[in-house]
Design a protein around this motif. Sequence first.
Motif, short mmCIF file in Angstrom:
data_model
loop_
_atom_site.label_atom_id
_atom_site.label_comp_id
_atom_site.label_asym_id
_atom_site.label_seq_id
_atom_site.Cartn_x
_atom_site.Cartn_y
_atom_site.Cartn_z
N ARG A 1 5.02 -46.71 13.91
CA ARG A 1 5.04 -47.93 13.08
C ARG A 1 4.20 -48.84 13.30
O ARG A 1 3.65 -49.41 12.18
N THR B 1 7.78 -43.26 18.09
CA THR B 1 8.04 -43.85 16.87
C THR B 1 7.55 -45.22 16.69
O THR B 1 7.11 -45.58 15.74
N GLU B 2 7.65 -46.18 17.76
CA GLU B 2 7.15 -47.41 17.78
C GLU B 2 5.61 -47.46 17.41
O GLU B 2 5.14 -48.39 16.73
N THR C 1 8.25 -40.99 25.41
CA THR C 1 9.47 -40.66 24.70
C THR C 1 9.40 -40.99 23.20
O THR C 1 8.67 -41.23 22.84
N ARG C 2 10.67 -40.29 22.81
CA ARG C 2 10.47 -40.29 21.21
C ARG C 2 10.37 -41.71 20.73
O ARG C 2 9.90 -41.99 19.83
N ARG C 3 11.42 -42.43 21.35
CA ARG C 3 11.22 -44.04 20.89
C ARG C 3 9.85 -44.73 21.09
O ARG C 3 9.68 -45.23 20.16
N ARG C 4 9.04 -44.36 21.95
CA ARG C 4 7.77 -45.00 22.20
C ARG C 4 6.79 -44.25 21.06
O ARG C 4 5.81 -45.09 20.45
#
Length: 170
Positions: free
Chosen positions: A19, A15-16, A10-13
């Motif tokens: 980072r 991004t994490e 997912t986009r969230r994974r």
Amino acid sequence: MTGTAAARPTRRRLTEAARAALAPVAACALALGGLAAWTASGAAGSPARIEVSAGRMYLPFGGSRESAAFFRVANSGGDHDQLTGVTSPAASGVMLGRNTATDGNAATMRGAGPVTVAAGGTLEMAPRGLDVMLTLREPVRAGDRVPFVLHFRRSGPVRVSAVVVRPGAG
């Protein structure tokens, strides 16, 4: 949810994960940049650069064949080196020696082990300090040149000659 949907990032994974990878990647880039600048400046890993000059040897007194020789050893490199010994085809015995004063104001001569020549430094041999003690095979006269080989731990052998001078001269 099916098995294929759970494996899709997912986009969230994403991004994490980006980072989390940013700090180690930035640290590596900074270290690599610093090492590149250090190497470009000539300071990284520059070996010892030994130059031997000002060779002189005292004219033996009377019928003696024992004498002392002195050299100036400069190290313009970025690493220390050690003078481990000296040889000469003109001498039957050669050794590094050190003259020191005793409590009774007398001088004593002792053999000297390896002598460090500091990076960017100079080792100046002198009659009241470090010198080369030798026993000549043949007589010499003032002005003669006597060959020597100074042996260094990292730089290897350095061939040089010393001019024969009267004690107290030059």
